[in-house]
Design an enzyme around this catalytic site. Structure first.
Site, PDB file in Angstrom:
ATOM      1  N   GLY A   1      -0.869 -16.914  -8.433  1.00  0.00           N
ATOM      2  CA  GLY A   1      -0.883 -16.458  -7.057  1.00  0.00           C
ATOM      3  C   GLY A   1      -1.409 -17.508  -6.109  1.00  0.00           C
TER       4      GLY A   1
ATOM      5  N   ARG B   1       5.109  -3.989 -12.748  1.00  0.00           N
ATOM      6  CA  ARG B   1       3.767  -4.566 -12.712  1.00  0.00           C
ATOM      7  C   ARG B   1       2.737  -3.456 -12.867  1.00  0.00           C
ATOM      8  NH1 ARG B   1       0.285  -8.198  -8.291  1.00  0.00           N
ATOM      9  NH2 ARG B   1       0.114  -9.983  -9.688  1.00  0.00           N
TER      10      ARG B   1
ATOM     11  N   TYR C   1      -1.990   1.336  -5.768  1.00  0.00           N
ATOM     12  CA  TYR C   1      -1.016   1.874  -4.833  1.00  0.00           C
ATOM     13  C   TYR C   1      -0.342   3.115  -5.437  1.00  0.00           C
ATOM     14  CZ  TYR C   1      -1.967  -2.355  -2.194  1.00  0.00           C
ATOM     15  OH  TYR C   1      -2.606  -3.351  -1.490  1.00  0.00           O
TER      16      TYR C   1
ATOM     17  N   GLN D   1       9.753  -7.317  -5.181  1.00  0.00           N
ATOM     18  CA  GLN D   1       8.788  -6.305  -5.601  1.00  0.00           C
ATOM     19  C   GLN D   1       8.877  -5.102  -4.661  1.00  0.00           C
ATOM     20  OE1 GLN D   1       4.424  -6.337  -5.014  1.00  0.00           O
ATOM     21  NE2 GLN D   1       4.282  -6.519  -7.249  1.00  0.00           N
TER      22      GLN D   1
END
Length: 367
Positions: A324, A233, A186, A99
């Protein structure tokens, strides 16, 4: 065998995954020198039974950093460290994606080169955003994010090239895929959201302009890996780190259509309730995303159980589910689902920082 659908192979771009129980990107803050090593080789190798591991978010450059002790992919040493991780996963028959991460304004001057201001689409501080920094006494902890500076239009090609070069290094390290991190408030989501992007150039204003940078990044890394080994994502509707957006659904639909047109391998949706938001995706929204992203594989992540994953996949809404926290405490999670075994609960106190404790010492069923 319980939940049979979870253990059927699935085609994801150029890869065939052995099962549909995927491991989410999980920041664990255990690389104090930014270089993965034997500890990470053990951790990821333990979890190679996942249909696909998506690595922890990995900084593409020194200016991408917002949290100390997180890994990078801009130096030879980092690349070599990740190569060892990939080899550990491959040795156990697993597959792994990297990622690619830039935090944007969720940073602090103390973790930026030369103590400079973090980069962002606009010079707007994210209210409530916190960076993770190291203090002068050597301890670490959270600190309110610094006010960023708006990246200049003529600086954006160099930023895109940082993503491209990170992908080049990921490919040399042996990763099977890369995932563009355009979620969780982000940098790339900051460009997409109306509340954090007040630009007046070709990267601001309309949905098409606000989506321009993430799509240019997808195109750049696709040139390196090929679109069949690229994922992205997104986290529509999420409200963390001061992120606000007046058009989250419209942006999500537009992005799904655009990456579908590009033929990338997968679209990974992080659901907003993961962050404690009082917002839940509806099946109508999930189906709308499925309709718009029809060429590749669609993944959903956020409080999924084996039962919920089975149901979502069986109904054709998703191709796989991403887990997760269950993977933190259950390195053999797919096998536990297969046997309907109980799950170990993770210890939140050891999520971030430290060494083996709470990282590589969780038990396997056979133990």
């Amino acid at each position: 065998m319980a939940h049979d659908i979870l253990f059927t192979p699935v085609q994801v771009g150029d890869l065939t995954l052995s099962n549909r129980v995927l491991m989410a990107p999980l920041t664990r803050a255990r690389t104090p020198d930014t270089i993965p090593g034997p500890l990470q080789e053990t951790y990821y190798g333990q979890r190679a039974g996942a249909g696909l591991i998506i690595s922890e978010a990995t900084n593409i450059s020194p200016t991408a950093v917002g949290y100390v002790y997180t890994p990078g992919i801009w130096t030879d040493a980092q690349e070599a460290g990740w190569k060892g991780v990939v080899e550990a996963v491959h040795a156990k028959g697993g597959q792994i994606a990297m990622q690619l991460w830039h935090v944007g304004r969720v940073s602090h001057t103390s973790v930026q080169p030369n103590n400079q201001a973090p980069l962002a689409p606009s010079a707007l501080r994210g209210e409530g955003a916190q960076a993770f920094i190291e203090f002068e006494d050597g301890s670490s902890g959270r600190e309110p994010a610094s006010t960023p500076r708006a990246i200049e239009t003529d600086e954006i090609p160099a930023l895109i090239d940082e993503y491209r070069q990170a992908a080049v290094r990921a490919k040399r390290a042996g990763f099977d895929m890369v995932e563009v991190h355009a979620a969780n408030a982000y940098l790339l989501q900051q460009f997409m959201a109306t509340g954090s992007n007040q630009r007046t150039d070709q990267y601001g204003g309309s949905i098409e302009n606000r989506a321009r940078l993430p799509l240019e990044v997808v195109d750049a890394v696709s040139e390196v890996f090929g679109p069949g080994r690229v994922g992205i994502r997104l986290s529509p509707f999420i409200e963390i780190f001061g992120l606000t957006d007046e058009q989250p659904e419209e942006m999500a639909f537009y992005m799904a259509e655009e990456v579908n047109r590009r033929g990338i391998a997968y679209l990974h949706i992080n659901e907003p309730d993961w962050a404690g938001d009082d917002i839940h995706l509806t099946d109508e929204f999930r189906q709308a995303m499925r309709d718009r992203f029809s060429r590749g594989a669609l993944f959903f992540c956020g409080h999924y159980t084996a039962e919920r994953a089975d149901d979502t996949i069986t109904r054709g809404i998703a191709d796989a589910a991403v887990f997760g926290r269950p993977f933190i405490a259950n390195p053999d999670l797919p096998e536990r689902f297969r046997r309907e075994a109980s799950l170990t609960e993770p210890d939140p106190e050891t999520f971030y920082g430290g060494a083996e404790k709470g990282y590589t010492d969780y038990p396997f069923l056979i133990e």
